[in-house]
Design a protein around this motif. Sequence first.
Motif, PDB file in Angstrom:
ATOM      1  N   GLY A  38       7.313   6.923   6.703  1.00 10.32           N
ATOM      2  CA  GLY A  38       7.375   5.583   6.153  1.00 10.32           C
ATOM      3  C   GLY A  38       6.334   5.249   5.111  1.00 10.32           C
ATOM      4  O   GLY A  38       6.231   4.097   4.680  1.00 10.32           O
ATOM      5  N   ALA A  39       5.564   6.220   4.648  1.00 14.15           N
ATOM      6  CA  ALA A  39       4.597   6.000   3.569  1.00 14.15           C
ATOM      7  C   ALA A  39       5.319   6.171   2.230  1.00 14.15           C
ATOM      8  O   ALA A  39       6.349   6.835   2.151  1.00 14.15           O
ATOM      9  CB  ALA A  39       3.439   6.979   3.671  1.00 14.15           C
ATOM     10  N   VAL A  40       4.775   5.560   1.179  1.00 16.99           N
ATOM     11  CA  VAL A  40       5.382   5.673  -0.148  1.00 16.99           C
ATOM     12  C   VAL A  40       4.363   6.236  -1.120  1.00 16.99           C
ATOM     13  O   VAL A  40       3.206   5.816  -1.150  1.00 16.99           O
ATOM     14  CB  VAL A  40       5.889   4.311  -0.664  1.00 16.99           C
ATOM     15  CG1 VAL A  40       6.547   4.473  -2.033  1.00 16.99           C
ATOM     16  CG2 VAL A  40       6.868   3.688   0.322  1.00 16.99           C
ATOM     17  N   TRP A  41       4.812   7.199  -1.942  1.00 12.52           N
ATOM     18  CA  TRP A  41       4.019   7.795  -3.008  1.00 12.52           C
ATOM     19  C   TRP A  41       4.719   7.464  -4.314  1.00 12.52           C
ATOM     20  O   TRP A  41       5.946   7.295  -4.349  1.00 12.52           O
ATOM     21  CB  TRP A  41       3.950   9.308  -2.822  1.00 12.52           C
ATOM     22  CG  TRP A  41       3.182   9.759  -1.618  1.00 12.52           C
ATOM     23  CD1 TRP A  41       3.417   9.413  -0.316  1.00 12.52           C
ATOM     24  CD2 TRP A  41       2.070  10.641  -1.593  1.00 12.52           C
ATOM     25  NE1 TRP A  41       2.519  10.040   0.506  1.00 12.52           N
ATOM     26  CE2 TRP A  41       1.679  10.797  -0.253  1.00 12.52           C
ATOM     27  CE3 TRP A  41       1.371  11.328  -2.576  1.00 12.52           C
ATOM     28  CZ2 TRP A  41       0.617  11.600   0.129  1.00 12.52           C
ATOM     29  CZ3 TRP A  41       0.308  12.134  -2.195  1.00 12.52           C
ATOM     30  CH2 TRP A  41      -0.069  12.265  -0.856  1.00 12.52           C
ATOM     31  N   SER A  42       3.972   7.376  -5.412  1.00 12.32           N
ATOM     32  CA  SER A  42       4.585   7.086  -6.703  1.00 12.32           C
ATOM     33  C   SER A  42       3.939   7.922  -7.797  1.00 12.32           C
ATOM     34  O   SER A  42       2.796   8.367  -7.678  1.00 12.32           O
ATOM     35  CB  SER A  42       4.455   5.591  -7.033  1.00 12.32           C
ATOM     36  OG  SER A  42       3.102   5.223  -7.167  1.00 12.32           O
ATOM     37  N   CYS A  43       4.694   8.120  -8.884  1.00 17.47           N
ATOM     38  CA  CYS A  43       4.183   8.833 -10.047  1.00 17.47           C
ATOM     39  C   CYS A  43       4.958   8.384 -11.271  1.00 17.47           C
ATOM     40  O   CYS A  43       6.041   7.820 -11.158  1.00 17.47           O
ATOM     41  CB  CYS A  43       4.281  10.347  -9.870  1.00 17.47           C
ATOM     42  SG  CYS A  43       5.960  10.970  -9.623  1.00 17.47           S
ATOM     43  N   GLY A  44       4.390   8.621 -12.439  1.00 18.19           N
ATOM     44  CA  GLY A  44       5.036   8.273 -13.694  1.00 18.19           C
ATOM     45  C   GLY A  44       4.249   7.238 -14.469  1.00 18.19           C
ATOM     46  O   GLY A  44       3.021   7.144 -14.366  1.00 18.19           O
ATOM     47  N   LYS A  45       4.956   6.428 -15.226  1.00 13.58           N
ATOM     48  CA  LYS A  45       4.339   5.427 -16.100  1.00 13.58           C
ATOM     49  C   LYS A  45       3.976   4.186 -15.284  1.00 13.58           C
ATOM     50  O   LYS A  45       4.800   3.652 -14.575  1.00 13.58           O
ATOM     51  CB  LYS A  45       5.300   5.067 -17.229  1.00 13.58           C
ATOM     52  CG  LYS A  45       4.660   4.316 -18.363  1.00 13.58           C
ATOM     53  CD  LYS A  45       5.583   4.364 -19.580  1.00 13.58           C
ATOM     54  CE  LYS A  45       4.968   3.708 -20.782  1.00 13.58           C
ATOM     55  NZ  LYS A  45       3.850   4.448 -21.333  1.00 13.58           N
ATOM     56  N   GLY A  46       2.740   3.746 -15.437  1.00 10.72           N
ATOM     57  CA  GLY A  46       2.237   2.610 -14.662  1.00 10.72           C
ATOM     58  C   GLY A  46       2.468   1.258 -15.317  1.00 10.72           C
ATOM     59  O   GLY A  46       1.834   0.277 -14.936  1.00 10.72           O
ATOM     60  N   THR A  47       3.385   1.172 -16.265  1.00 12.08           N
ATOM     61  CA  THR A  47       3.655  -0.074 -16.975  1.00 12.08           C
ATOM     62  C   THR A  47       3.725  -1.257 -16.026  1.00 12.08           C
ATOM     63  O   THR A  47       4.441  -1.217 -15.029  1.00 12.08           O
ATOM     64  CB  THR A  47       4.997   0.032 -17.740  1.00 12.08           C
ATOM     65  OG1 THR A  47       4.935   1.126 -18.634  1.00 12.08           O
ATOM     66  CG2 THR A  47       5.301  -1.247 -18.501  1.00 12.08           C
ATOM     67  N   ALA A  48       2.963  -2.298 -16.331  1.00 12.47           N
ATOM     68  CA  ALA A  48       2.980  -3.563 -15.595  1.00 12.47           C
ATOM     69  C   ALA A  48       2.642  -3.404 -14.108  1.00 12.47           C
ATOM     70  O   ALA A  48       2.918  -4.283 -13.321  1.00 12.47           O
ATOM     71  CB  ALA A  48       4.331  -4.260 -15.769  1.00 12.47           C
ATOM     72  N   GLY A  49       2.090  -2.278 -13.718  1.00  6.31           N
ATOM     73  CA  GLY A  49       1.731  -2.073 -12.314  1.00  6.31           C
ATOM     74  C   GLY A  49       2.858  -1.547 -11.451  1.00  6.31           C
ATOM     75  O   GLY A  49       2.805  -1.632 -10.221  1.00  6.31           O
ATOM     76  N   ALA A  50       3.893  -0.979 -12.054  1.00 12.88           N
ATOM     77  CA  ALA A  50       5.080  -0.521 -11.322  1.00 12.88           C
ATOM     78  C   ALA A  50       4.786   0.542 -10.267  1.00 12.88           C
ATOM     79  O   ALA A  50       5.557   0.703  -9.324  1.00 12.88           O
ATOM     80  CB  ALA A  50       6.129   0.009 -12.293  1.00 12.88           C
ATOM     81  N   LEU A  51       3.676   1.271 -10.397  1.00 11.37           N
ATOM     82  CA  LEU A  51       3.361   2.332  -9.431  1.00 11.37           C
ATOM     83  C   LEU A  51       2.748   1.794  -8.139  1.00 11.37           C
ATOM     84  O   LEU A  51       2.691   2.501  -7.143  1.00 11.37           O
ATOM     85  CB  LEU A  51       2.421   3.371 -10.054  1.00 11.37           C
ATOM     86  CG  LEU A  51       2.972   4.121 -11.260  1.00 11.37           C
ATOM     87  CD1 LEU A  51       1.940   5.141 -11.751  1.00 11.37           C
ATOM     88  CD2 LEU A  51       4.287   4.808 -10.935  1.00 11.37           C
ATOM     89  N   GLY A  52       2.265   0.551  -8.169  1.00 13.02           N
ATOM     90  CA  GLY A  52       1.712  -0.045  -6.952  1.00 13.02           C
ATOM     91  C   GLY A  52       0.295   0.361  -6.634  1.00 13.02           C
ATOM     92  O   GLY A  52      -0.160   0.185  -5.507  1.00 13.02           O
ATOM     93  N   HIS A  53      -0.447   0.884  -7.618  1.00 12.23           N
ATOM     94  CA  HIS A  53      -1.815   1.332  -7.375  1.00 12.23           C
ATOM     95  C   HIS A  53      -2.868   0.313  -7.811  1.00 12.23           C
ATOM     96  O   HIS A  53      -4.051   0.628  -7.875  1.00 12.23           O
ATOM     97  CB  HIS A  53      -2.071   2.671  -8.071  1.00 12.23           C
ATOM     98  CG  HIS A  53      -1.160   3.761  -7.606  1.00 12.23           C
ATOM     99  ND1 HIS A  53      -1.125   4.209  -6.311  1.00 12.23           N
ATOM    100  CD2 HIS A  53      -0.220   4.471  -8.274  1.00 12.23           C
ATOM    101  CE1 HIS A  53      -0.209   5.149  -6.186  1.00 12.23           C
ATOM    102  NE2 HIS A  53       0.356   5.329  -7.369  1.00 12.23           N
ATOM    103  N   GLY A  54      -2.437  -0.902  -8.127  1.00 10.33           N
ATOM    104  CA  GLY A  54      -3.388  -1.944  -8.485  1.00 10.33           C
ATOM    105  C   GLY A  54      -3.833  -1.944  -9.932  1.00 10.33           C
ATOM    106  O   GLY A  54      -4.787  -2.615 -10.285  1.00 10.33           O
ATOM    107  N   GLY A  55      -3.169  -1.206 -10.772  1.00 14.70           N
ATOM    108  CA  GLY A  55      -3.509  -1.153 -12.194  1.00 14.70           C
ATOM    109  C   GLY A  55      -2.295  -0.737 -12.989  1.00 14.70           C
ATOM    110  O   GLY A  55      -1.177  -0.713 -12.470  1.00 14.70           O
TER     111      GLY A  55
END
Length: 131
Positions: A68-85
């Motif tokens: 149930g954890a989520v990982w993300s990668c790619g372009k961080g436009t507008a904060g879409a990756l969810g990493h706070g930046g």
Amino acid sequence: RAVYGWGSAACGQLGRWRPHEAFRPLPTLVAAVSSAEAFPCPARRGGLPKIAAVCAGAHHSLLLTQDGAVWSCGKGTAGALGHGGRADSAAPRAISALKGLRVVAMAAGQAHSAFVSEDGALFTCGACANG
């Protein structure tokens, strides 16, 4: 289990960006989920946990693990990756804001992401220009 991807990799959305691999026309192994070589992530040197689902946005990808954890990668436009930046991430990173939650559904859009936890709570990140 393994994750395969194809198409544009120019923003890191396929998980392993290299300048000479901006486009993959055929399915290519993206993540041997137990391989530290495939994912030299500082957060998890042993590779990714087992993947249950994958979502693809316009320039980013989301990976839901079996726990149930989520990982993300790619372009961080507008904060879409969810990493706070807004920084891009060529290698998948765990979304720490969701730590402790069991995500059961997710979606990726043009520059936003949405997550539903097992108790039905909705979490979103990224662009909110159209509602």
